[in-house]
Design a protein around this motif. Structure first.
Motif, PDB file in Angstrom:
ATOM      1  N   PHE A  45      -4.379  -3.161   3.065  1.00 32.22           N
ATOM      2  CA  PHE A  45      -3.690  -4.443   2.982  1.00 32.22           C
ATOM      3  C   PHE A  45      -2.485  -4.287   2.062  1.00 32.22           C
ATOM      4  O   PHE A  45      -2.606  -3.798   0.943  1.00 32.22           O
ATOM      5  N   TRP A  46      -1.315  -4.683   2.547  1.00 35.47           N
ATOM      6  CA  TRP A  46      -0.082  -4.481   1.798  1.00 35.47           C
ATOM      7  C   TRP A  46      -0.113  -5.277   0.494  1.00 35.47           C
ATOM      8  O   TRP A  46      -0.319  -6.489   0.478  1.00 35.47           O
ATOM      9  N   GLY A  59      -5.111   5.384   7.054  1.00 37.89           N
ATOM     10  CA  GLY A  59      -4.573   5.989   8.266  1.00 37.89           C
ATOM     11  C   GLY A  59      -3.067   5.873   8.365  1.00 37.89           C
ATOM     12  O   GLY A  59      -2.486   6.254   9.385  1.00 37.89           O
ATOM     13  N   TRP A  60      -2.435   5.349   7.307  1.00 39.36           N
ATOM     14  CA  TRP A  60      -1.005   5.089   7.389  1.00 39.36           C
ATOM     15  C   TRP A  60      -0.144   6.341   7.568  1.00 39.36           C
ATOM     16  O   TRP A  60       0.834   6.301   8.328  1.00 39.36           O
ATOM     17  N   LEU A  93       4.890  -5.188   7.271  1.00 39.35           N
ATOM     18  CA  LEU A  93       5.110  -5.093   5.826  1.00 39.35           C
ATOM     19  C   LEU A  93       5.007  -3.642   5.349  1.00 39.35           C
ATOM     20  O   LEU A  93       5.732  -3.222   4.444  1.00 39.35           O
ATOM     21  N   MET A  94       4.110  -2.888   5.957  1.00 44.10           N
ATOM     22  CA  MET A  94       3.926  -1.493   5.564  1.00 44.10           C
ATOM     23  C   MET A  94       5.098  -0.619   6.019  1.00 44.10           C
ATOM     24  O   MET A  94       5.399   0.398   5.390  1.00 44.10           O
ATOM     25  N   CYS A  95       5.768  -0.999   7.089  1.00 45.05           N
ATOM     26  CA  CYS A  95       6.860  -0.181   7.617  1.00 45.05           C
ATOM     27  C   CYS A  95       8.023  -0.123   6.635  1.00 45.05           C
ATOM     28  O   CYS A  95       8.482  -1.152   6.128  1.00 45.05           O
ATOM     29  N   ASP A  96       8.495   1.059   6.401  1.00 45.24           N
ATOM     30  CA  ASP A  96       9.655   1.283   5.537  1.00 45.24           C
ATOM     31  C   ASP A  96      10.898   1.391   6.410  1.00 45.24           C
ATOM     32  O   ASP A  96      10.839   1.897   7.537  1.00 45.24           O
ATOM     33  N   LYS A  97      12.014   0.955   5.871  1.00 45.35           N
ATOM     34  CA  LYS A  97      13.248   0.988   6.655  1.00 45.35           C
ATOM     35  C   LYS A  97      13.624   2.407   7.070  1.00 45.35           C
ATOM     36  O   LYS A  97      14.320   2.611   8.068  1.00 45.35           O
TER      37      LYS A  97
END
Length: 206
Positions: A45-46, A59-60, A93-97
């Motif tokens: 959870f972010w 698993g990210w 939310l977890m994704c980075d630019k």
């Protein structure tokens, strides 16, 4: 071109995954297509800290590789209470630019009834600012999803006129996503080779 289809239902054997599989079969212009079913991964959870992505049980790292490799995304969410799924929003939310910036995304809402517009509006409004994903103008709302996009051994003869139109709309949307994918790939290359002065000051959306 590489396509990543993300189904955001928190249930296995979901209608979102069924739609994703149909899109896998129809997206013929991409040399590589992957389907990421989020419920099958342990995603933390972010909490606003990058360290949560690196937890040994997370698993990210594998998901991050798939997202980074993609040239385009399809984001599929069920409508729950008029909202996009918490799992898909946590994913965004977890994704980075660095993984997602300036990559086109086709938004898809899946609903058992006749609504489905609210998750699309929600994703367009507040889910893409900092990861800089580019939602294409077209989107898909798969209404009465249990009744459509099912296997049909006898071909189009068994399809209603409504479903024929839906399948044609899907073909068009995938065609346009591929064109955006090619165009934005050039922008990403130029963005890396000719960065804007003080570019890091504008890492996040306004």
């Amino acid at each position: 071109m590489r396509l990543l289809i993300v189904s955001g239902s928190q249930r296995t054997q979901s209608q979102s995954a069924k739609v994703a599989q149909y899109l896998v079969e129809k997206a013929k212009n991409y040399k590589e297509i992957n389907h990421l079913e989020l419920c099958r991964y342990n995603i933390p959870f972010w909490d606003g800290e990058q360290d949560s992505q690196l937890d040994p049980s997370s698993g990210w790292p594998l998901i991050s590789q798939k997202v980074s490799r993609a040239d385009a995304l399809i984001l599929i969410t069920p409508e729950w209470g008029g909202m996009a799924s918490p799992l898909l929003k946590n994913f965004l939310l977890m994704c980075d630019k660095q993984e997602t910036a300036h990559k086109p995304a086709l938004l898809v809402s899946v609903v058992s009834g006749i609504s489905g517009a609210y998750p699309i509006a929600e994703l367009r409004m507040n889910s893409l600012k900092n990861n800089k994903i580019v939602a294409v103008p077209d989107h898909l709302i798969i209404r009465n999803v249990k009744e459509v996009l099912n296997q049909c051994d006898k071909g189009d003869a068994q399809l209603t006129q409504r479903e024929i139109h839906l399948r044609e709309r899907i073909d068009y949307s995938l065609h346009m996503l591929h064109q955006y994918s090619a165009a934005l790939q050039a922008i990403r290359i130029q963005h890396q080779s000719q960065p804007y002065p003080k570019q890091q000051e504008y890492s996040y959306g306004m």
